[in-house]
Design an enzyme around this catalytic site. Structure first.
Site, PDB file in Angstrom:
ATOM      1  N   CYS A  85      37.214  16.279  20.957  1.00 39.50           N
ATOM      2  CA  CYS A  85      36.677  15.079  20.308  1.00 39.50           C
ATOM      3  C   CYS A  85      37.696  13.939  20.304  1.00 39.50           C
ATOM      4  CB  CYS A  85      36.259  15.392  18.876  1.00 39.50           C
ATOM      5  SG  CYS A  85      34.909  16.597  18.769  1.00 39.50           S
TER       6      CYS A  85
ATOM      7  N   ILE B 207      25.875  42.022  23.332  1.00 41.07           N
ATOM      8  CA  ILE B 207      26.309  40.692  23.786  1.00 41.07           C
ATOM      9  C   ILE B 207      25.839  39.645  22.778  1.00 41.07           C
ATOM     10  CG2 ILE B 207      26.196  38.957  25.613  1.00 41.07           C
ATOM     11  CD1 ILE B 207      25.637  41.171  27.598  1.00 41.07           C
TER      12      ILE B 207
ATOM     13  N   GLY C  74      28.334  28.602  19.964  1.00 41.51           N
ATOM     14  CA  GLY C  74      28.789  27.330  20.509  1.00 41.51           C
ATOM     15  C   GLY C  74      27.714  26.447  21.114  1.00 41.51           C
ATOM     16  N   ASP C  75      28.154  25.556  21.980  1.00 43.52           N
ATOM     17  CA  ASP C  75      27.279  24.535  22.555  1.00 43.52           C
ATOM     18  C   ASP C  75      26.167  25.092  23.428  1.00 43.52           C
ATOM     19  OD1 ASP C  75      29.066  22.890  21.331  1.00 43.52           O
ATOM     20  OD2 ASP C  75      29.891  22.015  23.157  1.00 43.52           O
TER      21      ASP C  75
END
Length: 834
Positions: free
Chosen positions: A43, A279, A283-284
């Site tokens: 950022c 699994i 996140g994004d």
């Protein structure tokens, strides 16, 4: 011993690894990162390009070495995971550094691959001057390009967070910047009416905006790129930044059978588990259920990724006990002087989700309007029209936006209502807020609607109603109305509305507006209680309407439309948006005759500091240079020079007190006086102990201080004599210190002239001449300098050599070294050696 493999670093991957280690000291944890860096401040990358962050090393949160040392986590960089064998529970890794490949087994696999920049198949997009920003290596390439003197023009494609942050930083680096956005507005995470304010601010800062006009092609001409827009417009650039958006970086998962969404995001349950129980993903790159719309969403933000990492690690260790509630996508950005923030849903999002809503808009100060430097912000809340549940909020302004959005975000997270906003109790004192905070005010607006006391209408609905024949009633003052109004509006100030009700028709829909909404509400209540039933109050008032309509006209006409930037200082406004009526401006008379330079200016500065904005001083001076000096002084300080006249050798100047908060105003408010320059200071090295040079030093220092400049005087070697006391206490010294002490003048009274001293007679003659001409003695100038805040620093190294101690110096003198001087000099445009 459990073995955890993590694909991807930064917020999601590195955060999960750190939490896993804190929860399980014995596990084997290996993290794979395709790039060179495992954890960095992504950022902060735009601010490195703009030289706001000057040290590249500050971008790195954690290195593989520190990760291993502090957390015993093995971080393998330049290691790309290319496939997963779910049956064998292995991943296939390509070592990019050594060009080898191998398999690694796991017990639990955590995916945090992040997102990659979108690069659509636009002709010419592979030109080397066209760059994207997502990683450290990306910003290195961008900064290298920006640092070249040949880079003069930049085009940013995309008007989202990263795009506008890059536009700001490139502009601050001195480039000509253009932003191209295919949508009709920048910052799609806020609604059009608030985006209009941002766009006006960008234009005021010199950024060119091309809205609702996408890129058709890039045409390369050696190092230059011509950006051809869909409209046919051609923009030449030395650098192009692509900031169109991001998509989940999950192509390597398709063959493994991991269930993906249409946009490529990894589908997970509330415990971050994929369709394979061993699994998980954070996140994004994950898709989860929105707590507001209950529909699947992807939110690529650092804050949620860090929180997901923590919960995911806990779920792996403890089992699926604490579900992830999702995110409401709270976000914020700095755009030049402006702050833009959002939380929850926008009007666009609510319409897409087919959820009912109403909006409330307020414009208010970040703190009490009567306290200096009150800056305006716009706050908008979207809520359910029946229950009052808060759907979302947006804020735009110059200060205080962040804490208001944070508060509303917390309420949304707890399924709060607008009633909660109305009852919210903030920490109040005039420098920090108002007794009724903007959060309360926007809550009041919405609660009044829910309780049936008001019926608000948005700027867009109001424009439709106007075109359909509604009666547009403007209840602002005549003065405000003359400065601009809604087309066709009738002006009846709310203070006289009761006496003029006959002029308001009862058979038409009535749209009431004031500047911000408060007086419109008062007028609405008057009308409703007098039999008017079809009355609606324009939420956000004329300010919101005017801002949005101007931008719409600009977009439709594709030509320059006058843009106003009124969202700055509001000391001149009442809370309802009307012009503040202050007491009648006063006139003060000052007689500075007989005073010599800089005496009249110093006297003027002292007197005007005690006045209110708009008050005037009539000052008379006999110093011949005052007529020129006062003009320069007014220009430097931002005060108004009304007139200067000379009669029989007496100069009379009339000066109006300027806005004392001018330096806090946004740059878009216009040119500021020199006093607002952050490098406005003056520094001088006083090396001499000659009387005439000491006099010159203090004349200049006091004159500079009178213009508002921060002044630092650095006394070194012989100049230290100026600071010595006449009757200094005895101190213990070595032989050389005593020798110097005996030879040096003991204070200002013993200073000699640099020439024509004549055994001290010259100095006495000079002092006598100064008294006759009403010029202050050096001792008086010294005291004036102290009162004016002039910083006087004695050089420590010179003191040691000359054998001068702190006890021998006048009170108020600092002791410092070369770093002290250099620090002051770096913030000064005037540096003198005397």
């Amino acid at each position: 011993m459990a073995k955890y493999l993590i694909v991807g670093g930064v917020a999601g991957g590195a955060g999960t690894a750190a939490r896993l280690r804190r929860r399980d000291e014995n596990a084997q944890i290996i993290m794979f990162e395709r790039g060179e860096y495992i954890s960095y401040a992504n950022c902060g990358l735009p601010y490195y390009a703009g030289n706001v962050i000057t040290e590249r090393s500050r971008l790195f949160v954690m290195t593989p070495e520190r990760f291993a040392e502090s957390l015993n986590v093995e971080a393998r960089v330049l290691s790309e995971v290319v496939s997963i064998n779910r049956e064998a529970k292995t991943i296939h890794v390509r070592d990019l550094k050594n060009n080898t490949e191998y398999d690694e087994r796991y017990d639990t696999l955590i995916l945090s691959p992040g997102a990659s920049p979108v690069r659509p198949p636009i002709p010419g997009i592979d030109h080397p001057a066209i760059l994207s920003l997502r990683s450290v290596s990306d910003i290195d390439r961008i900064k290298e390009k920006v640092d070249k003197t040949t880079t003069k023009r930049a085009v940013v494609v995309g008007g989202g967070f990263i795009g506008l942050e890059m536009a700001e930083n490139l502009k601050e680096r001195g480039l000509e910047v253009s932003v191209v956005e295919a949508l009709e507005q920048v910052m799609n995470i806020i609604d059009y009416d608030l985006a209009a304010e941002v766009q006006q601010h960008l234009r005021a800062k010199g950024v060119n905006l091309y809205l609702k006009d996408g890129v058709a092609a890039f045409e390369g001409h050696e190092s230059i790129v011509s950006v051809r827009l869909a409209s046919g417009t051609l923009i030449d650039a030395d650098l192009v930044i692509l900031s169109i958006g991001v998509r989940p970086d999950t192509a390597f998962l398709k063959e493994a059978g991991i269930e993906l969404a249409k946009n490529g995001a990894i589908k997970v349950d509330p415990y971050f588990t994929t369709n394979d129980k061993d699994i998980r993903a954070v996140g994004d790159a994950i898709e989860f259920t929105s707590p507001l719309t209950k529909s699947p969403i992807t939110v690529p933000l650092a804050g949620p990724a860090n929180k997901q990492a923590r919960l995911c690690a806990d779920a792996i260790i403890d089992g699926n006990k604490k579900p992830y509630e999702g995110t409401i996508a709270t976000s914020i950005a700095k755009i030049f002087d402006m702050t833009v923030a959002s939380t929850g849903l926008t009007e666009k999002g609510l319409k897409a989700a087919k959820l009912p809503y109403r909006c409330a808009v307020t414009h208010a100060g970040n703190h009490a309007g009567y306290y200096p430097n009150s800056l305006q912000l716009t706050l908008k809340v979207l809520y359910h029209p029946k229950t009052g549940k808060i759907w979302g909020a947006q804020g735009v302004g110059y200060d205080g936006v962040d804490k208001r959005i944070d508060v509303i975000s917390a309420f949304i997270g707890k399924e709060g209502t607008v009633q909660d906003l109305a009852e919210f109790e903030q920490a109040y004192a005039p420098p920090f807020s108002s007794a009724k905070d903007p959060v309360n005010m926007v809550g009041f607006v919405a609660v009044n609607v829910l309780e049936g006391f008001s019926d608000t209408i948005s700027w867009e609905e109001a424009e439709t109603a106007r075109k359909s024949g509604a009666f547009m009633l403007d209840v602002r003052t005549e003065e405000e109305f003359e400065l601009g109004a809604i087309e066709g509006a009738v002006n009846i100030p709310n203070t006289v509305l009761r006496d003029r009700l006959s002029q308001v028709p009862k058979d038409r829909e009535i749209i009431v507006n004031c500047a911000m909404g408060l007086r419109g509400y008062l007028a609405e209540r008057i009308l409703r209680q007098n039999g008017y039933t079809k009355v609606r109050n324009l939420t956000g008032g004329f300010k919101t309407y005017d801002s949005a309509v101007r931008e719409r006209e600009l977009l439709e006409n594709r030509q320059k439309v006058s843009v106003k930037d009124e969202a700055g200082l509001i000391n001149h406004l009442n809370e309802d948006g009307s012009f503040r009526k202050r007491s009648e401006n006063k006139i003060f008379k000052v007689d500075a005759c007989g005073l010599q330079c800089p005496g009249p200016i110093i006297r003027l500065k002292k007197e005007i500091d005690n006045l209110e904005q708009g008050d005037r001083i009539v000052i008379k001076a006999s110093d011949p240079g005052f007529g020129v000096d006062v003009q320069s002084w007014c220009k430097l300080t931002g005060n108004e020079l009304v007139s200067v006249t000379t009669t029989n050798g007496i100069i009379e100047a009339i000066i109006g007190k300027g806005n004392p908060a001018v330096c806090a105003m946004p740059a878009s408010a216009g040119e500021k006086p020199a006093i607002c320059d952050p490098d406005n200071g003056a520094t001088m090295i006083v090396f001499s102990n000659d009387l005439d040079k000491a006099l010159a030093s203090f004349v200049l220092a006091n004159g500079a201080a009178a213009t508002g400049k921060p002044v630092t005087m650095f006394f070194t070697f012989w100049g230290l004599s100026v600071l010595r006391k006449k009757d200094a206490p005895k101190v213990k010294k070595d032989f050389m210190g005593k020798m110097f002490g005996a030879m040096l003048p003991k204070g200002m009274e013993q200073l000699a002239l640099s020439s024509m001293n004549m055994g001290g007679m010259g100095a006495k003659m000079m002092k006598g001449r100064m008294r006759k001409k009403h010029v202050d003695q050096v001792e008086q100038m010294f005291e004036e300098a102290k009162k004016a805040g002039v910083r006087m620093v004695a050089c420590q190294m010179s003191m040691d050599i000359m054998g001068i101690t702190k006890e021998e110096l006048h009170d108020g003198v600092e002791i410092g070294g070369v770093a002290t001087y250099m620090g002051a000099a770096s913030e000064s445009k005037i540096n003198l050696f005397i």
